[in-house]
Design an enzyme around this catalytic site. Structure first.
Site, mmCIF file in Angstrom:
data_model
loop_
_atom_site.group_PDB
_atom_site.id
_atom_site.type_symbol
_atom_site.label_atom_id
_atom_site.label_comp_id
_atom_site.label_asym_id
_atom_site.label_seq_id
_atom_site.Cartn_x
_atom_site.Cartn_y
_atom_site.Cartn_z
ATOM 1 N N ASP A 458 0.731 -1.193 0.562
ATOM 2 C CA ASP A 458 -0.133 0.209 0.034
ATOM 3 C C ASP A 458 0.798 1.439 0.070
ATOM 4 O OD1 ASP A 458 -2.334 1.577 0.169
ATOM 5 O OD2 ASP A 458 -3.429 0.459 1.904
ATOM 6 N N ASP A 526 -11.116 1.515 -2.969
ATOM 7 C CA ASP A 526 -11.833 1.598 -1.270
ATOM 8 C C ASP A 526 -13.183 0.935 -1.939
ATOM 9 O OD1 ASP A 526 -8.690 0.780 -0.427
ATOM 10 O OD2 ASP A 526 -8.781 3.405 0.582
#
Length: 705
Positions: A458, A526
């Site tokens: 990430d 997301d």
């Protein structure tokens, strides 16, 4: 005519370079001033036809009009008034290069055109490459300072990978991707204005807000018909593409790494290489252009294209930062029962990480949550028949961490400016060799000692206050950080051949051809709301194949939108890519767990088609959209269809399937119906969708004759 292979050639007498792909030709002519000039990009022409093409002339020629012959990489000199892809300043203040043609090299599928400045120690190689059975032309530039110390440095204010030229068309339409966090990859198609249009990211990452991909057409191309010219940059940092449509109809675009205000210094003997800027031509619409990109990515970029992407479970939405061994093991047992093949522990397992204010940089298990370390959990997950994965964010650090306390100088910073924290974190400068070495050493130990099969990598912030104190060329940070990131990923994969990596940056903030050249798939948003995801997936598919698109089924109502959607619809949307589960399984009722297990089993049956087949986007009536996946030999087919809302008295019409063979017959594997290919192609297949909103269906067809 269509070709079956890709070749390059150069005719010295004509000054003509030709790159042939299976369905297109790209041609360059060396101009009278020694600069390579664009000649043709489109349908196949032979050398005699190419040589006979006239040089472009402006219909408004005057002493105020610029050079009408487009450059392959425009310098700042001469009567050139459009965006210059190469901008340099020599030690004496002179700006711009003036070239003479210094030779070429054509070998295999690669062509290099060598240019030398007429008076200064600067050379450029314009590089081209075509690959067998691909219509993509890869282009990049290598700029070299050929002088000695006495000649001084050369400032490079802009160094693009390539400039591209569209043919004269009656009009131009620009397709590109825009968005933001939770709304990535939104496809926009707009008439190209007579102006300079800049697509860019100044964030140090590719960004959620724009993508370094575009397509141009004359405004009439469709999914299945019409000429399309498309390009994509193979880069994961800041980037810029400038599209220029001038008042007399010429349209060009130039692009590469960096953004305005950023420049570099080229010292004697140094070479600066750009990333690849790839392009393709399609005569069969946007769908064919996308499938050409998908083939190129699978055959030329992805590290393991032949491997199935596993059905994964990720614990983030179930636990947040409340991560410990017993809780993760309980979720792993339920996930294994459903048929998932990979269990990923997300954020919160390391250092002092009980929230997002601490712990980043300390990549050792949090003792209170995992008193025996991570290896016991990894062993249990492996015994359950699943691979084991961990979330990491190696480029970032919290001030509240042992790493920052030991090495505060490792962060990207400008000493005289206050640092901006985003998500309470700072960014490590991977361009520093000691930081790169630390990252590789730390991740290698983590993978080896914990038997990690999968890293979710990430990056939850972008670059601010960019600086590299003490470095003679501090803007190299914008390039060297990205290339160090690439080296760490490449070395990890080389040293751990079974390791797979998932790219993530707060969702789709760093999804591009550069990162996918060393990762297996990308977390594209997301936002897991299935209705929103339909548009995200459609935009994503313009460039990227389905096997690279991570798509999860999560809890109901959705945590982002609050929308409540049936489990079947959530699954059918997520099955369009690399399927994952991300909800709190401990709270799912038994009937939903059973339904999820059945849908996962159904996905595994169609996975070869979704992840390795040819993809066709479908648009029906009354809000119906879908995706059709076909095997390369045309025998097996899977169609996913979605209708988020319904209207009384407006049932959807049959959905045409243009990828099928009209002369064939097809068997519906669910109900045994035999279908005429002609009917399915021209009239369509009846959908028989469930009543009400959020209706969906999986259709499987097999060619029988």
């Amino acid at each position: 005519m269509p070709r079956t292979s890709s070749t390059v050639s150069f005719d010295r007498a004509l000054g003509l370079a030709v790159l042939r792909t299976p369905h297109s030709v790209y041609a360059i002519r060396i101009g009278a001033d020694g600069s390579p000039r664009h000649l043709h990009w489109g349908a196949a022409l032979d050398v005699a036809d190419l040589a006979a093409l006239p040089e472009p002339a402006s219909p408004a020629a005057s002493s105020f009009e610029g050079d009408a012959v487009p450059d392959e990489l425009a310098p700042q000199t001469g009567a050139r008034f459009g965006p210059a892809g190469l901008q340099v300043r020599f030690a004496d203040g002179t700006r711009g290069a003036q070239w003479h043609f210094a030779g070429h090299r054509a070998e295999g599928g690669e062509l290099r055109l060598r240019l030398a400045d007429r008076r200064y120690p600067l050379t450029a190689e314009l590089c081209y490459r075509v690959r067998p059975d691909s219509d993509v032309v890869e282009r990049w530039t290598e700029l070299t300072h050929t002088g000695g110390e006495e000649s001084g440095p050369i400032a490079v204010d802009r160094l693009d990978s390539a400039s591209w030229t569209a043919p004269l068309l009656p009009d131009y339409r620009l397709s590109h991707l825009v968005g933001g966090w939770n709304s990535e990859f939104q496809l926009h198609r707009d008439r190209l204005p007579v102006a300079e249009t800049v697509l860019t990211s100044r964030r140090g990452l590719t960004s959620h807000h724009a993508a370094p991909w575009l397509a141009l057409d004359n405004g009439s191309a469709t999914e299945d018909d019409g000429e399309v010219w498309s390009t994509a940059l193979v880069w994961s940092g800041s980037w810029r593409v400038t599209v220029h449509r001038d008042p007399v109809g010429r349209t060009t675009w130039t692009g590469g790494f960096g953004h305005e205000g950023v420049g570099w210094t080229l010292g004697p003997g140094e070479t600066l290489c750009t990333p690849v800027f790839a392009g393709l031509y399609s005569a069969a619409g946007f769908g064919a252009a996308s499938r050409s990109w998908h083939t190129y990515i699978r055959s030329g970029l992805l590290p393991s294209p032949e491997r199935d992407r596993p059905v994964l479970y990720n614990s983030w939405e179930a636990t947040g930062f409340d991560v410990d061994h017993p809780g993760q093991l309980r979720l792993a047992r339920i996930a294994a029962r459903l048929g998932t093949e990979l269990f990923v522990v997300d954020d919160g397992w390391f250092g002092g990480r009980v929230d997002d204010r601490a712990g980043l940089g300390d990549w050792t298990p949090r003792a209170a949550a995992f008193p025996g370390g991570m290896r016991p959990l990894a062993d249990e997950v492996h015994r359950l028949g699943m691979d084991f994965g961990l979330w990491v964010e190696p480029e970032m650090v919290n001030r509240d961490s042992d790493l920052y306390r030991a090495h505060p100088d490792w962060v990207v910073h400008t000493p005289t400016r206050d640092a901006t924290e985003l998500r309470h974190q700072l960014m490590l400068n991977f361009a520093r060799p000691e930081v790169e070495a630390w990252a590789l050493r730390t991740l290698d130990r983590l993978v080896r000692e914990t038997t990690v099969d999968w890293l979710k990598w990430d990056a939850n912030r972008v670059v601010t206050e960019a600086g590299w104190p003490g470095h003679p060329d501090p803007d190299r940070l914008w390039i060297d950080h990205v290339r160090a990131l690439y080296r760490v990923m490449d070395r990890l994969r080389a040293d751990h051949p079974r390791l797979r990596i998932e790219a993530c940056a707060g969702g789709g903030g760093r999804v591009d051809l550069g990162i996918l050249a060393r990762t297996d798939q990308a977390w594209v948003s997301d936002n897991t709301d299935p209705v929103d995801r339909i548009a995200v997936h459609r935009g994503f598919s313009q460039l990227f194949p389905a096997q690279t698109m991570a798509a999860w089924v999560t809890d109901n109502p959705n945590v982002t939108t609050g929308r409540s959607v049936p489990l079947r619809f959530r699954f059918h949307v997520a099955m369009a890519g690399a399927l994952g589960i991300g909800g709190d399984l401990a709270c799912w009722p038994e009937e939903e767990l059973d339904e999820a297990a059945a849908l996962i089993a159904a996905y595994k049956e169609i996975r070869p088609l979704v992840q390795h087949g040819r993809q066709y986007r479908l648009t029906g009536t009354d809000g119906v959209t879908g995706t059709h996946y076909a095997s390369d030999d045309g025998t097996e087919h899977a169609v996913l269809v979605w209708r988020p809302t319904t209207r009384f008295g407006h049932p959807p019409a049959p959905l045409p399937l243009p990828a099928l063979d009209p002369a064939a017959r097809y068997l519906d594997l669910a109900d045994g119906t035999d279908h005429s290919g002609t009917v399915l192609v021209r009239r369509g297949i009846g959908l028989s969708l469930p009543a009400g909103d959020y209706a969906s269906r999986l259709i499987r067809l097999r060619r029988t004759a």
